[in-house]
Scaffold this active site. Structure first.
Site, PDB file in Angstrom:
ATOM      1  N   LYS A 241      -3.481 -11.848  -8.408  1.00 40.35           N
ATOM      2  CA  LYS A 241      -4.779 -12.160  -7.814  1.00 40.35           C
ATOM      3  C   LYS A 241      -5.890 -11.226  -8.304  1.00 40.35           C
ATOM      4  CE  LYS A 241      -5.133  -9.429  -3.666  1.00 40.35           C
ATOM      5  NZ  LYS A 241      -5.747  -9.296  -2.389  1.00 40.35           N
TER       6      LYS A 241
ATOM      7  N   LYS B  29     -10.196  -5.775  -6.311  1.00 36.70           N
ATOM      8  CA  LYS B  29     -10.950  -4.623  -6.808  1.00 36.70           C
ATOM      9  C   LYS B  29     -10.058  -3.433  -7.094  1.00 36.70           C
ATOM     10  CE  LYS B  29     -12.541  -5.032  -2.190  1.00 36.70           C
ATOM     11  NZ  LYS B  29     -13.532  -5.715  -1.446  1.00 36.70           N
TER      12      LYS B  29
ATOM     13  N   LYS C 235       0.843  -1.206   0.000  1.00 37.50           N
ATOM     14  CA  LYS C 235       0.000   0.000   0.000  1.00 37.50           C
ATOM     15  C   LYS C 235       0.875   1.252   0.000  1.00 37.50           C
ATOM     16  CE  LYS C 235      -4.326  -0.669  -0.371  1.00 37.50           C
ATOM     17  NZ  LYS C 235      -5.149  -1.591   0.356  1.00 37.50           N
TER      18      LYS C 235
END
Ligand code: TYM
Length: 331
Positions: free
Chosen positions: A194, A197, A111
């Site tokens: 993977k 969203k 992140k």
């Protein structure tokens, strides 16, 4: 009986990764256990949603939870921010969570790389909030996908640390759960890894996608000119398509395309058509229920109220005990 807890961040619609990695197990688990399934809206604040987006996304996940078959009579389905006890336990856990261990968490590092302008304290302390979510109900089983394994490890660390510090065998040590099988990682359609969203456009198939959208996304999935030698090893992006097929198609269909691949006779267009139709067969009834439930706000607020009440009772009990153990006493 096990105490099961799991959650989803409301940052967009549920996709096949959420479903096959986690929700499918929630549905199976609710038959025989005491289950808590929640919508992790505190967690979603790390990416600064607008108030309207936040509320809309919470509603969407609630609708989709119910549409996939979570039963509010069997399980406790609730919204995280309805339980301020979680925020209180998070505060306590943060007092014993250390910079070094938090900075080493892979999701934090990812992140921080993806949003260098917004490396906030909530991102860093995400694992202690997640631990609070789990141990507030003294859960011992946590159905999640493979990507949450490290967070679960941190939860165990924090629970053990609390027990050791106060010399009490208070919190159970929870484990990730997938009916004794390996945790699942559902691949995305863009060949990069993977399904998620926040990955690129077209990577995820959402449960709410209509058939035309699904066909379009699947037909665009990355492939190549095909194998040139019999029994050649599949590159990752082709292997991903087979993995998706294993989730939604019959074993015969998978075996057929596998054999075609091994004979260098595979036609990826046919394989993708089959995959798209099998995804549609699976998602279409869910999509119809999503549409029905979206038009029933009274039912949704009844479910949310009922869930908040049940979850609150359990959280209150734990937090009262924790306060006592830590040494907060009434005068
Ligand atoms: P989130 O919202 O990213 O994902 C929700 C659940 O879906 C699983 N998942 C996948 N599984 C397999 N393959 C994929 N491609 C895939 N994408 C998502 C995730 O493993 C997860 O189980 N931190 C959590 C939310 C959370 C939580 C909790 C979960 C907060 N507190 C307490 C369990 C217990 C998250 O971000 O999940």
């Amino acid at each position: 009986m096990e105490i099961v807890l799991s959650g989803i961040r409301p940052t967009g619609n549920l996709h096949l990764g959420n479903y096959f990695g986690a929700v499918k197990n929630f549905i199976k688990m609710q038959e025989e256990n005491k289950c808590f399934f929640f919508i992790a809206d505190y967690h979603s604040l790390t990416t600064h949603p607008t108030p309207a987006d936040l509320h809309g996304n919470v509603k969407q996940v609630l609708v989709e939870y119910l549409a996939t078959g979570l039963d509010p009579e069997k399980s406790t389905i609730y919204i995280q921010s309805d339980l301020p006890e979680i925020a209180e336990l998070y505060l306590f856990l943060n007092m014993n969570a250390y910079m070094g261990e938090l900075e080493r968490v892979t999701t934090f590092k990812d992140k921080a790389r993806k949003q260098p302008e917004n490396i906030n304290a909530g991102l860093l302390t995400y694992p202690s909030l997640m631990a609070a979510d789990i141990i507030i109900h003294k859960a011992n089983k946590v159905p999640v996908g493979k990507d949450q394994e490290q967070h679960l490890e941190m939860t165990r660390t924090f629970a053990r640390r609390f027990n050791r510090m106060y010399k009490e065998d208070f919190f159970p040590i929870p484990t990730a759960y997938n009916f004794g099988e390996e945790l699942v990682k559902v691949p995305g359609l863009d060949g990069t890894g993977k399904m998620g969203k926040s990955e690129g456009e077209g990577n995820a198939v959402f449960l709410a996608d209509d058939p035309t959208t699904i066909r379009k996304k699947v037909m665009r999935a990355l492939t190549d000119a095909g194998p040139t030698e019999p029994n050649q090893q599949k590159p990752d992006y082709i292997d991903n398509l087979f993995s998706l097929m294993k989730l939604v198609s019959t074993p015969d269909a998978v075996a057929f395309f596998d054999e075609q691949y091994n004979k260098c006779a595979i036609r990826y267009g046919d394989m993708k058509k089959q995959l798209a139709e099998d995804i549609i067969v699976f998602t279409e009834p869910v999509r119809q229920r999503i549409i029905e439930l979206s038009g029933n706000p009274e039912y949704l607020s009844k479910v949310a109220r009922m869930g908040a009440e049940k979850a609150h009772e359990s959280a209150r009990k734990t937090i009262n005990e924790v306060r006592e153990i830590i040494g907060f006493r009434a005068f």
